[in-house]
Design an enzyme around this catalytic site. Structure first.
Site, PDB file in Angstrom:
ATOM      1  N   SER A   1      33.854  50.302  40.010  1.00 31.61           N
ATOM      2  CA  SER A   1      32.581  50.416  39.302  1.00 31.61           C
ATOM      3  C   SER A   1      32.435  51.825  38.710  1.00 31.61           C
ATOM      4  O   SER A   1      33.267  52.240  37.904  1.00 31.61           O
ATOM      5  CB  SER A   1      31.430  50.057  40.244  1.00 31.61           C
ATOM      6  OG  SER A   1      30.223  49.897  39.536  1.00 31.61           O
TER       7      SER A   1
ATOM      8  N   GLU B   1      32.470  38.513  36.316  1.00 28.13           N
ATOM      9  CA  GLU B   1      31.674  39.678  35.946  1.00 28.13           C
ATOM     10  C   GLU B   1      31.013  39.537  34.585  1.00 28.13           C
ATOM     11  O   GLU B   1      30.179  40.363  34.214  1.00 28.13           O
ATOM     12  CB  GLU B   1      32.544  40.943  35.978  1.00 28.13           C
ATOM     13  CG  GLU B   1      33.042  41.282  37.364  1.00 28.13           C
ATOM     14  CD  GLU B   1      33.491  42.711  37.497  1.00 28.13           C
ATOM     15  OE1 GLU B   1      32.677  43.613  37.230  1.00 28.13           O
ATOM     16  OE2 GLU B   1      34.657  42.933  37.879  1.00 28.13           O
TER      17      GLU B   1
ATOM     18  N   HIS C   1      31.333  41.316  40.479  1.00 31.27           N
ATOM     19  CA  HIS C   1      31.502  42.769  40.453  1.00 31.27           C
ATOM     20  C   HIS C   1      31.686  43.352  41.851  1.00 31.27           C
ATOM     21  O   HIS C   1      32.591  44.164  42.081  1.00 31.27           O
ATOM     22  CB  HIS C   1      30.292  43.409  39.772  1.00 31.27           C
ATOM     23  CG  HIS C   1      30.437  44.878  39.530  1.00 31.27           C
ATOM     24  ND1 HIS C   1      31.307  45.396  38.582  1.00 31.27           N
ATOM     25  CD2 HIS C   1      29.842  45.949  40.105  1.00 31.27           C
ATOM     26  CE1 HIS C   1      31.226  46.718  38.572  1.00 31.27           C
ATOM     27  NE2 HIS C   1      30.348  47.085  39.496  1.00 31.27           N
TER      28      HIS C   1
END
Length: 317
Positions: free
Chosen positions: A184, A248, A298
């Site tokens: 991330s 995602e 994610h």
């Protein structure tokens, strides 16, 4: 009627009995003869072969928590590979245990031992949102870092000046197998490091990188990187591993707000486009491996990304 309990009373009695039994497991059972130690009074568990230290950066005054997993066994002739893991509060223990598992396999099934270095923040929280944004995001174009964002270069300087030399002093390390891994915002920092200082590490593992940050300014940084190194010889030799979860950028999000976030960030589209641009360069000094993680969103992409990052770090020269 007298002598009979109501169903509600019976249920309450059963719940009370179950609660007493559970407390007995945690606190020790007085009727079991010699009192067994309480689970909550037992010593805290530790991961063998690990060390933890809060390091203050003399240049910036910031403090980061650092964990190190010692390698198992003697160093190979070229030295141990080193894997630097961002979000150490959340990811270090998993990465360290994966490395221990790998080194402990019998015979030629083992991949050799790696040094795992976690980089996180002081405190027991798993995630430190404000500090992550401060440390993992690059500064806005043409601007300096602020107290709340844009400190990527400050952290990378700390790693280069303070942390990497300490690790090299403590262990025999392989300078050609130096890997940084992040998820991330951490993945964003990994890509920023590759595009602005490609020789600080030799292997870069970015899982679900936040390439959307600040109107996708990373695309500009990538373009500058391509222009700066358009002609050979190039002063680096790097491998880039990109991973993103197949969910995602799902078309159907559980809420309208989440669907809007997914549409704006376009994780899969942006990450694939970046991989395609770098593949098209066909530079022998830069190898790119892009893969989709099926069925993962994610958050759940982090752990498989760590597995792949360790495999990348352990690859032979």
């Amino acid at each position: 009627m007298p002598g009979l309990s109501s169903p509600q009373g019976t249920r309450r009695a059963l719940l009370a009995a179950g609660a007493s039994a559970s407390l007995g497991l945690l606190g020790g059972c007085a009727s079991a003869g010699a009192a067994a130690p309480s689970l909550l009074q037992a010593p805290a568990a530790q991961l063998p072969g690990t060390h933890q230290l809060d390091l203050r950066d003399p240049a910036s005054g910031r403090t980061w928590r650092v964990w190190v997993q010692r390698p198992a066994g003697p160093a190979p002739a070229t030295g141990h590979p080193a894997l630097y893991v961002l979000d150490g509060n959340a990811a270090f223990a998993l990465a360290a245990q994966l490395a221990r598992n790998s080194a402990g396999r019998p015979g030629d099934m083992g991949a050799g031992s790696a040094i795992v270095v976690g980089i996180g923040h002081p405190g027991d929280a798993v995630i430190h949102p404000a500090e992550r944004q401060r440390d993992y995001t690059p500064p806005a174009l043409g601007r300096a870092a602020t107290p709340g964002a844009g400190g990527a270069d400050i952290l990378l300087d700390f790693i280069a000046r303070e942390l990497q030399p300490r690790v090299a002093q403590a262990f025999a390390t392989d300078p050609e197998r130096q890997t940084i891994s992040g998820h991330s915002f951490g993945g964003l920092l990994v890509l920023h490091a590759l595009f602005t200082r490609p020789a600080q590490f030799t292997r870069y593992a970015a899982t679900s990188p936040s390439v959307w940050w600040n109107n996708a300014q990373l695309q500009h940084t990538a373009h500058q990187f391509m222009q700066a190194h358009a002609t050979a010889p190039r002063p680096f030799k790097a491998q880039l591993q990109l991973r993103v979860g197949s969910l995602e950028q799902a078309q159907a999000a559980p809420t309208a707000a989440r669907a809007a976030v997914q549409a704006e960030r376009r994780m899969i589209e942006r990450t694939q486009a970046l991989a395609d641009q770098l593949h098209a360069l066909q530079w022998p000094e830069l190898r790119v491996d892009m893969a989709m993680q099926p069925g993962l969103d994610h958050g759940s992409a982090m752990a498989p990304g760590l597995i792949d990052a360790l495999a990348l770090a352990q690859q032979p020269r």
